[in-house]
Write a protein that holds these residues in place. Structure first.
Motif, PDB file in Angstrom:
ATOM      1  N   ASN A 244       0.460  -1.417   0.135  1.00 42.46           N
ATOM      2  CA  ASN A 244      -0.215   0.169   0.377  1.00 42.46           C
ATOM      3  C   ASN A 244       0.965   0.926   0.255  1.00 42.46           C
ATOM      4  N   ALA A 245       0.185   2.419  -0.159  1.00 44.25           N
ATOM      5  CA  ALA A 245       1.197   3.954  -0.715  1.00 44.25           C
ATOM      6  C   ALA A 245       0.218   4.975  -0.299  1.00 44.25           C
ATOM      7  N   PHE A 246       1.383   5.865  -0.334  1.00 44.78           N
ATOM      8  CA  PHE A 246       0.648   7.000  -0.551  1.00 44.78           C
ATOM      9  C   PHE A 246       1.765   7.638  -1.444  1.00 44.78           C
ATOM     10  N   ILE A 247       0.653   8.629  -2.317  1.00 44.13           N
ATOM     11  CA  ILE A 247       0.994   9.228  -3.547  1.00 44.13           C
ATOM     12  C   ILE A 247       1.137  10.692  -3.045  1.00 44.13           C
ATOM     13  N   PHE A 248       2.339  11.478  -2.878  1.00 40.45           N
ATOM     14  CA  PHE A 248       1.671  12.503  -2.828  1.00 40.45           C
ATOM     15  C   PHE A 248       2.188  13.793  -3.904  1.00 40.45           C
ATOM     16  N   CYS A 249       1.186  14.378  -4.152  1.00 40.00           N
ATOM     17  CA  CYS A 249       1.128  15.463  -4.742  1.00 40.00           C
ATOM     18  C   CYS A 249       1.094  16.935  -4.781  1.00 40.00           C
ATOM     19  N   ASN A 250       1.809  17.915  -4.870  1.00 41.10           N
ATOM     20  CA  ASN A 250       1.649  19.313  -4.825  1.00 41.10           C
ATOM     21  C   ASN A 250       0.324  20.052  -4.885  1.00 41.10           C
ATOM     22  N   ARG A 251      -0.547  20.114  -5.519  1.00 36.47           N
ATOM     23  CA  ARG A 251      -1.629  20.788  -5.507  1.00 36.47           C
ATOM     24  C   ARG A 251      -3.027  19.433  -5.698  1.00 36.47           C
ATOM     25  N   LYS A 252      -3.605  19.969  -5.490  1.00 37.21           N
ATOM     26  CA  LYS A 252      -5.282  19.054  -5.343  1.00 37.21           C
ATOM     27  C   LYS A 252      -5.636  18.971  -6.742  1.00 37.21           C
ATOM     28  N   LYS A 253      -5.505  20.171  -7.334  1.00 34.60           N
ATOM     29  CA  LYS A 253      -6.169  19.150  -9.037  1.00 34.60           C
ATOM     30  C   LYS A 253      -5.686  18.236  -9.342  1.00 34.60           C
ATOM     31  N   GLY A 274      -7.750  18.206   0.492  1.00 34.01           N
ATOM     32  CA  GLY A 274      -8.816  19.126   2.436  1.00 34.01           C
ATOM     33  C   GLY A 274      -9.201  19.955   1.353  1.00 34.01           C
ATOM     34  N   ASP A 275      -9.974  19.512   0.591  1.00 31.49           N
ATOM     35  CA  ASP A 275     -10.937  20.313  -0.137  1.00 31.49           C
ATOM     36  C   ASP A 275     -12.406  19.145  -0.923  1.00 31.49           C
ATOM     37  N   MET A 276     -11.852  17.679  -0.424  1.00 33.53           N
ATOM     38  CA  MET A 276     -13.164  16.944   0.160  1.00 33.53           C
ATOM     39  C   MET A 276     -14.033  17.038   1.237  1.00 33.53           C
ATOM     40  N   PRO A 277     -15.150  16.709   0.885  1.00 35.78           N
ATOM     41  CA  PRO A 277     -16.056  15.966   2.191  1.00 35.78           C
ATOM     42  C   PRO A 277     -15.499  15.550   3.499  1.00 35.78           C
ATOM     43  N   GLN A 278     -15.354  15.696   4.079  1.00 34.64           N
ATOM     44  CA  GLN A 278     -14.729  15.305   5.417  1.00 34.64           C
ATOM     45  C   GLN A 278     -15.554  13.618   5.853  1.00 34.64           C
ATOM     46  N   SER A 279     -16.970  13.659   5.515  1.00 34.29           N
ATOM     47  CA  SER A 279     -17.366  11.916   5.341  1.00 34.29           C
ATOM     48  C   SER A 279     -16.524  11.435   4.205  1.00 34.29           C
ATOM     49  N   MET A 280     -16.237  12.265   2.920  1.00 34.01           N
ATOM     50  CA  MET A 280     -15.247  11.379   2.005  1.00 34.01           C
ATOM     51  C   MET A 280     -14.096  10.858   2.524  1.00 34.01           C
ATOM     52  N   ARG A 281     -13.269  12.174   3.397  1.00 34.31           N
ATOM     53  CA  ARG A 281     -12.200  12.174   3.584  1.00 34.31           C
ATOM     54  C   ARG A 281     -12.307  10.966   4.518  1.00 34.31           C
ATOM     55  N   THR A 282     -13.204  10.754   5.612  1.00 34.84           N
ATOM     56  CA  THR A 282     -12.867   9.648   6.971  1.00 34.84           C
ATOM     57  C   THR A 282     -12.874   8.340   5.957  1.00 34.84           C
ATOM     58  N   GLY A 291      -7.609  -1.785   3.784  1.00 34.57           N
ATOM     59  CA  GLY A 291      -7.004  -2.624   2.749  1.00 34.57           C
ATOM     60  C   GLY A 291      -7.594  -2.223   1.584  1.00 34.57           C
ATOM     61  N   LYS A 292      -9.153  -1.845   1.575  1.00 30.35           N
ATOM     62  CA  LYS A 292      -9.979  -1.982   0.769  1.00 30.35           C
ATOM     63  C   LYS A 292      -8.947  -1.095  -0.774  1.00 30.35           C
ATOM     64  N   ILE A 293      -8.421  -0.065   0.235  1.00 31.32           N
ATOM     65  CA  ILE A 293      -7.861   0.822  -1.071  1.00 31.32           C
ATOM     66  C   ILE A 293      -6.522   0.850  -0.945  1.00 31.32           C
ATOM     67  N   VAL A 294      -5.978   0.649  -2.401  1.00 30.85           N
ATOM     68  CA  VAL A 294      -4.019   0.207  -2.353  1.00 30.85           C
ATOM     69  C   VAL A 294      -3.531   1.602  -2.710  1.00 30.85           C
ATOM     70  N   LEU A 295      -3.423   2.060  -2.862  1.00 25.13           N
ATOM     71  CA  LEU A 295      -2.938   3.117  -3.781  1.00 25.13           C
ATOM     72  C   LEU A 295      -3.846   4.992  -3.426  1.00 25.13           C
ATOM     73  N   MET A 296      -3.062   5.707  -2.052  1.00 24.95           N
ATOM     74  CA  MET A 296      -3.786   6.641  -1.776  1.00 24.95           C
ATOM     75  C   MET A 296      -3.192   8.060  -1.999  1.00 24.95           C
ATOM     76  N   VAL A 297      -3.473   8.180  -3.121  1.00 26.31           N
ATOM     77  CA  VAL A 297      -2.828  10.057  -4.033  1.00 26.31           C
ATOM     78  C   VAL A 297      -3.492  11.135  -2.724  1.00 26.31           C
ATOM     79  N   CYS A 298      -2.593  11.294  -2.125  1.00 24.98           N
ATOM     80  CA  CYS A 298      -2.647  12.726  -1.588  1.00 24.98           C
ATOM     81  C   CYS A 298      -2.393  14.450  -1.338  1.00 24.98           C
ATOM     82  N   SER A 299      -2.954  14.702  -0.853  1.00 21.57           N
ATOM     83  CA  SER A 299      -1.561  16.680  -0.739  1.00 21.57           C
ATOM     84  C   SER A 299      -1.158  16.704   0.466  1.00 21.57           C
TER      85      SER A 299
END
Ligand code: AMP
Length: 464
Positions: A244-253, A274-282, A291-299
Motif C-alpha cells: 500500500n502507498a501514499f502518493i503525494f502531489c503538491n496540488r489538490k487538482k 483538503g477540499d473533499m467532504p469530511q465524510s469522504m475523507r474519513t 486495505g480496500k484501497i491500495v494507493l492513496m493519492v494525497c496532498s
C-alpha cells in the motif's frame, strides 16, 4: 526508563500497559515529568515519536478530579487538520479509558449541532482545528476563559497553512495564567517568536533532530521529463512490491487527476485532499487502513501525521516545495521499525533546486535510480550530481518559504461565515517563467520504459 518512573497514576499506567507500550519514547520520558510539574513546554518533535501521548498522558493526570462547566472547556488542543484532531481524540479515548473525563472534537465538515450539544454538557478536553473553534466562539457556543492547559500542536504546519493569525486570536481569548505547550517538528523564526510570546519560562525538549529520516526507509530518486512522470510512476509501481502507498502531489487538482488516471489503468487508488467532504475523507482513510484501497493519492494537508502502520511505500509524485515536507511524507512509511521505501519523481529542469534543499536538510544524498525513462543513465546521473554540487556551492542558504510554494491550506477556515474564502495557493503555478507545463500530457511511447502498460497489472495493485 519505565512509565512508572514518570509520575503517572495507576489508571493511566494500566491504559498504557493495555495499549502494549513497555517503555516511554524519548519525548515522553523528557516531557511527561515536566508537564506534570505544570511547566510550559516547547517540544521539538515530529509525528511518529510518540509526542501525542507525551502531552495527553500528563494532561489526563492534571485534569482528573476537576469539573468542567457548560461551554467552558478546561483544556484546549489545537491541531492543523481534521485528521490529526481526530487522531488525538482517539488517543485521548485510549489513554483516558479509566478516567471519567469528557472531550469534544471541533472540526470543520462535521455537524455543528452535535458539537454544541457536547460543549453544553461541559468538556474537560477540547480538541479543535482553529477555524471551527473560532466559528463556534463567535457564535457564543464556546467560552475560552476557563482554559487551564493549552496545547498548540504541529505549530510549523499551522504556519504553513496560514493559521498563525487564528492562533493569535484564540490565545488572546485564553486566560494568561495557564500551562502552555507548543509542539513543532521544526523551529522557524515565526514559531520561535510565537513561543516567546505565548509561553512562560518554557523548558525545551527535543528528540532526534527534526529533519532526519528514519533508517528503516530506503529512499530513491528518479529523474524524468515532467510529461513522463505518470509513466515513470507506473513503471515503479510495476517493479516494486507495493502493499500500500501514499502518493503525494503538491496540488489538490493534481491529486484528483492522478487518482483518476490510476483508476483508469485498473489500480486500486483514491484521492485524499483538503477540499473533499469530511465524510469522504474519513471513508477513504478507513478503506485505506482496511486495505480496500491500495494507493492513496494525497496532498500534504490530508496526510500530515496520519498514523497508519505497515505502509510499504511513499511516492513523491511531485518533489515537495518545502524540504521539511519530504521528511514528513516519507515518515508515513518505515514506522515502528518496519521497513519502508520511498520514491521521489523529480522533473528535469524544474526540481534540481528542491532536491538540493532536501538533501541539504536530511544531510545525505538520495540514491538516484535509473529506470530507463528519459534522462536516465549513468552519464547523465553523474552530470546531474556535478550540477547539484555546483548549485550547493552557489547557494549558501536554504531556500526560503515563498507564498507561492506554500502547501495546501485547510478548508476549515473557509467554513466560517463571513470569513474570506481561502485563497487556493495550491493551484497557483509553481513557476511563472517559463509557463507551467501540464503533466497530463502524454509522454513518449510507453516503450520508452520498456513495458507494455495495461497488459500485466499485478493482482495486488488491482482495483477491488
Ligand atoms: P505520535 O508521534 O503521537 O503520532 O505516535 C506515533 C505512534 O507511536 C502511535 O502509533 C502511538 O500509538 C505509538 N506510541 C506512542 N508511544 C509509544 C510507546 N511508548 N511505545 C510504543 N509505541 C508508542
Amino acid at each position: 526508563m519505565n512509565f512508572k518512573d514518570l509520575g503517572l497514576g495507576p489508571e493511566v499506567l494500566k491504559a498504557i500497559e493495555e495499549r502494549g507500550y513497555n517503555t516511554p519514547t524519548p519525548i515522553q520520558a523528557a516531557a511527561i515529568p515536566l508537564i506534570l510539574m505544570t511547566r510550559d513546554i516547547i517540544g521539538l518533535a515530529q509525528t511518529g515519536t510518540g509526542k501525542t501521548a507525551s502531552f495527553i498522558l500528563p494532561m489526563i493526570e492534571i485534569l482528573y478530579g476537576g469539573r468542567a462547566r457548560s461551554r467552558m472547556p478546561r483544556s484546549l488542543i489545537l491541531e492543523p487538520t481534521r485528521e490529526l484532531a481526530a487522531q488525538v481524540a482517539e488517543n485521548f479515548d485510549i489513554y483516558g479509558k479509566y478516567h471519567k473525563l469528557t472531550k469534544a472534537l471541533l472540526v470543520g465538515g462535521a455537524s455543528m449541532g452535535d458539537q454544541v450539544k457536547l460543549l453544553d454538557r461541559g468538556v474537560d478536553v477540547l480538541i479543535a482545528t482553529p477555524g471551527r473553534l473560532l466559528d463556534l466562539f463567535e457564535r457564543g457556543s464556546v467560552l475560552l476563559n476557563d482554559i487551564k492547559i493549552l496545547v498548540i500542536d504541529e505549530a510549523d504546519r499551522m504556519l504553513d497553512m496560514g493559521f498563525i493569525p487564528d492562533i493569535e486570536r484564540i490565545v488572546s481569548k485564553v486566560p494568561p495564567v495557564r500551562q502552555t505547550m507548543l509542539f513543532s517538528a521544526t523551529m522557524p523564526p515565526e514559531i520561535k517568536k510565537l513561543g516567546d510570546r505565548f509561553l512562560t519560562n518554557p523548558k525545551q525538549v527535543s528528540v532526534a533532530p527534526p529533519a532526519t529520516t528514519a533508517e528503516t526507509v530506503k529512499q530513491w530518486l528518479v529523474w524524468t521529463r515532467r510529461p513522463d512522470k505518470k509513466k515513470m510512476l507506473e513503471s515503479i509501481l510495476r517493479k516494486e512490491d507495493v502493499k500500500n502507498a501514499f502518493i503525494f502531489c503538491n496540488r489538490k487538482k493534481d491529486v484528483g487527476e492522478l487518482a483518476r488516471w490510476l483508476q483508469g489503468r485498473g489500480y486500486s487508488a483514491a484521492p485524499m485532499h483538503g477540499d473533499m467532504p469530511q465524510s469522504m475523507r474519513t471513508q477513504t482513510l478507513q478503506s485505506f487502513r482496511e486495505g480496500k484501497i491500495v494507493l492513496m493519492v494525497c496532498s500534504d494537508v490530508a496526510a500530515r501525521g496520519l498514523d497508519i502502520s505497515g505502509v510499504s511505500h511513499v511516492f513523491n509524485f511531485d518533489v515537495p516545495f518545502n524540504a521539511e515536507d519530504y521528511v514528513h511524507r516519507i515518515g508515513r512509511t518505515g514506522r515502528a521499525g518496519l521497513d519502508g521505501c520511498s520514491w521521489t519523481i523529480a522533473a528535469e529542469g524544474d526540481d534540481e533546486k528542491s532536491v538540493v534543499a532536501i538533501e541539504r536538510l536530511i544531510k545525505k544524498s538520495i540514491p538516484v535510480e535509473s529506470l530507463g525513462g528519459s534522462g536516465g543513465g549513468e552519464h547523465s546521473r553523474n552530470d546531474r550530481r556535478d550540477n547539484r554540487r555546483d548549485e550547493r556551492r552557489d547557494e549558501g542558504r536554504r531556500p526560503e518559504r515563498s507564498p507561492d510554494r506554500r502547501p495546501e491550506r485547510s478548508p476549515d477556515r473557509g467554513d466560517r461565515p463571513g470569513g474570506r474564502p481561502p485563497r487556493d495557493r495550491n493551484d497557483r503555478p509553481v513557476r511563472s517563467d517559463p509557463p507551467p507545463r501540464r503533466d497530463n500530457r502524454e509522454g513518449p511511447a510507453d516503450d520508452a520504459f520498456g513495458t507494455k502498460f495495461g497488459d500485466d497489472l499485478p493482482d495486488f495493485l488491482k482495483r477491488r
